[in-house]
Structures are given as C-alpha cells and as structure tokens.
Design a protein around this motif. Structure first.
Motif, PDB file in Angstrom:
ATOM      1  N   ILE A  65       0.811  -1.222   0.000  1.00 32.81           N
ATOM      2  CA  ILE A  65       0.000   0.000   0.000  1.00 32.81           C
ATOM      3  C   ILE A  65       0.845   1.273   0.000  1.00 32.81           C
ATOM      4  O   ILE A  65       0.325   2.369   0.177  1.00 32.81           O
ATOM      5  N   ARG A  74      -2.664   2.671  -6.350  1.00 27.97           N
ATOM      6  CA  ARG A  74      -4.119   2.695  -6.590  1.00 27.97           C
ATOM      7  C   ARG A  74      -4.573   1.438  -7.329  1.00 27.97           C
ATOM      8  O   ARG A  74      -5.628   0.879  -7.034  1.00 27.97           O
ATOM      9  N   VAL A  77      -4.353  -1.667  -4.810  1.00 28.77           N
ATOM     10  CA  VAL A  77      -5.354  -1.569  -3.746  1.00 28.77           C
ATOM     11  C   VAL A  77      -6.761  -1.778  -4.296  1.00 28.77           C
ATOM     12  O   VAL A  77      -7.583  -2.478  -3.700  1.00 28.77           O
ATOM     13  N   ARG A  81      -9.158  -4.804  -3.035  1.00 27.40           N
ATOM     14  CA  ARG A  81     -10.467  -4.515  -2.439  1.00 27.40           C
ATOM     15  C   ARG A  81     -11.593  -5.176  -3.235  1.00 27.40           C
ATOM     16  O   ARG A  81     -12.563  -5.690  -2.660  1.00 27.40           O
ATOM     17  N   GLY A  93      -3.385  -4.542   4.137  1.00 28.62           N
ATOM     18  CA  GLY A  93      -2.375  -3.708   3.519  1.00 28.62           C
ATOM     19  C   GLY A  93      -1.025  -3.850   4.192  1.00 28.62           C
ATOM     20  O   GLY A  93      -0.932  -3.824   5.422  1.00 28.62           O
ATOM     21  N   THR A  95       2.741  -2.155   4.242  1.00 30.47           N
ATOM     22  CA  THR A  95       3.526  -1.020   3.756  1.00 30.47           C
ATOM     23  C   THR A  95       4.846  -1.520   3.169  1.00 30.47           C
ATOM     24  O   THR A  95       5.396  -2.539   3.588  1.00 30.47           O
ATOM     25  N   LYS A 193      -6.228  -2.521   7.223  1.00 32.97           N
ATOM     26  CA  LYS A 193      -6.975  -2.324   5.991  1.00 32.97           C
ATOM     27  C   LYS A 193      -6.063  -2.006   4.803  1.00 32.97           C
ATOM     28  O   LYS A 193      -4.990  -1.421   4.963  1.00 32.97           O
ATOM     29  N   SER A 195      -5.533   0.304   2.639  1.00 30.14           N
ATOM     30  CA  SER A 195      -5.731   1.727   2.343  1.00 30.14           C
ATOM     31  C   SER A 195      -4.392   2.331   1.915  1.00 30.14           C
ATOM     32  O   SER A 195      -3.372   2.088   2.568  1.00 30.14           O
ATOM     33  N   PRO A 196      -4.362   3.091   0.839  1.00 29.45           N
ATOM     34  CA  PRO A 196      -3.095   3.624   0.330  1.00 29.45           C
ATOM     35  C   PRO A 196      -2.346   4.480   1.342  1.00 29.45           C
ATOM     36  O   PRO A 196      -2.942   5.236   2.101  1.00 29.45           O
TER      37      PRO A 196
END
Length: 215
Positions: A65, A74, A77, A81, A93, A95, A193, A195-196
């Motif tokens: 992410i 984007r 992700v 999702r 997610g 990193t 989650k 999430s970016p």
C-alpha cells in the motif's frame, strides 16, 4: 492461501502464498514501469493457473500500500479490495517499509529497525519497528539529518535504499519479495486495511493560477 499483490513500484507482481508452509507456491513478476492496470489481472489468472487454484481458494488478500508509485498503489489496492468484496475475505495492507524492515526483523535483531526508502528530492521515507515487528512510528518523510536522528534515538539498525542515499552510495530500487509480503500479510490483523499510504501527493498537480473560479 493468500493472494499477494505488489504494484507499488516499477515491478508488477502477483503470487500465491501458502501460510501453512510459509512459502510462495506460484508467482509472476515483470518490470513494467507503467501499465500495471493492464497487466495485473492477466498475471493473477496466470499464477492461479500455475498453482492449480481458484480465487475461491484464497483466505485473504495481501497488497502493498506504499509509500511508492501513486498510480501503481491505486491499481493494486483497487484490485485487492475488489477481490475481497466479491469473495467476502479480508484484504490487508502491507507497507513497503514493513517489507524493507522484514529482511532484518526475520532474523530476530537485537535492536529496533528503521526501514528507509530513498524518496528522491533529498528525502527519505522511513518507519521504525521494534525487534518483534511492532511499529514504533508511522510511515513519514524525513530529510537526511532527521532520519539520522531517528536512528540514533532508537539505537536502531538502518536498512533499505535510504541508507545508501544518506551515505552517498549508488543504489537501485528496493526489492519487495512476494514471500516477505505474504509472511507479513499472514500475521496481520484484519484491521490492517488495504488503504493507500501515499505520504506525498500525486506528482501531477493542477496549475491553480489558471483555475477558473466557480460561482
């Protein structure tokens, strides 16, 4: 089984991670630069076929992410999702800084670890972790002096391309091996989650000086 996706940099990669065996059972990886959106879905179909599995055999999705490529993140992700929603399984997610740190964390270091990715513009993306992998800081951007101070503050082991950058050494992009992403994704809580994590905004910005005022 975990579907692992990485589109956070110039590499587009997908794989199937067997959390029971702790290994990747099938994977594809291509250096694209651009075009992740067009290549990712066919690549996922290929790794599922190679593994002899279907999407319905997945128990979760693990996706990088960021920080990294704004567009690439984007793409990954959104795919994670979408699969998670259709299959009613979690998408977690990971990193890119967690992946960089993992190469030291996996050998049970005697001190905290600071993962460092060269962000360009004389800046470093960095994050500190305890030896057991717990986050000490959130991902953030630092100048060279600030990241040195963080390393000293925690008495930490530095790792990643950011270390080469602050020491003036040539380096390539940080690798994000799918087995490490899968291992992290397997142990993360479902609350992690997908999430970016952009830290910076997109490179392209509107020219506000020429904006038309709306009334």
């Amino acid at each position: 089984m975990i579907l692992v996706i990485d589109t956070s940099g110039p590499v587009c990669a997908a794989g199937i991670y067997d959390s029971g065996k702790g290994e990747i059972v099938a994977s594809k990886s291509e250096m694209l630069g651009k075009g992740h959106a067009e290549r990712l879905m066919p690549m996922i179909d290929e790794v599922l076929k190679d593994a002899g599995l279907a999407l319905q055999d997945m128990s979760r999705i693990g996706v990088t992410i960021g920080p990294g490529s704004f567009t690439g993140i984007r793409v990954g992700v959104a795919a994670a999702r979408g699969f998670a929603l259709s299959l009613s399984i979690p998408a977690v997610g990971v990193t890119t800084l967690q992946v960089v740190a993992e190469q030291v964390l996996e050998i049970d270091p005697p001190a905290p670890v600071v993962a460092m990715i060269d962000a360009g513009r004389a800046e470093i993306f960095a994050q500190a972790f305890l030896p057991e992998g717990v986050m000490l800081t959130e991902p953030a951007t630092y100048d060279h002096d600030a990241v040195r101070r963080m390393i000293d503050r925690f008495g930490a082991i530095p790792v990643g391309s950011g270390l080469d950058a602050i020491e003036g050494r040539e380096h390539g992009p940080d690798p994000y091996p799918l087995d490490r992403i899968g291992r992290i994704a397997a142990r993360l809580s479902e609350d992690a989650k997908a999430s970016p994590v952009y830290i910076r905004g997109a490179g392209a910005k509107p020219q506000s000086g020429f904006a038309i005022k709306h009334v």
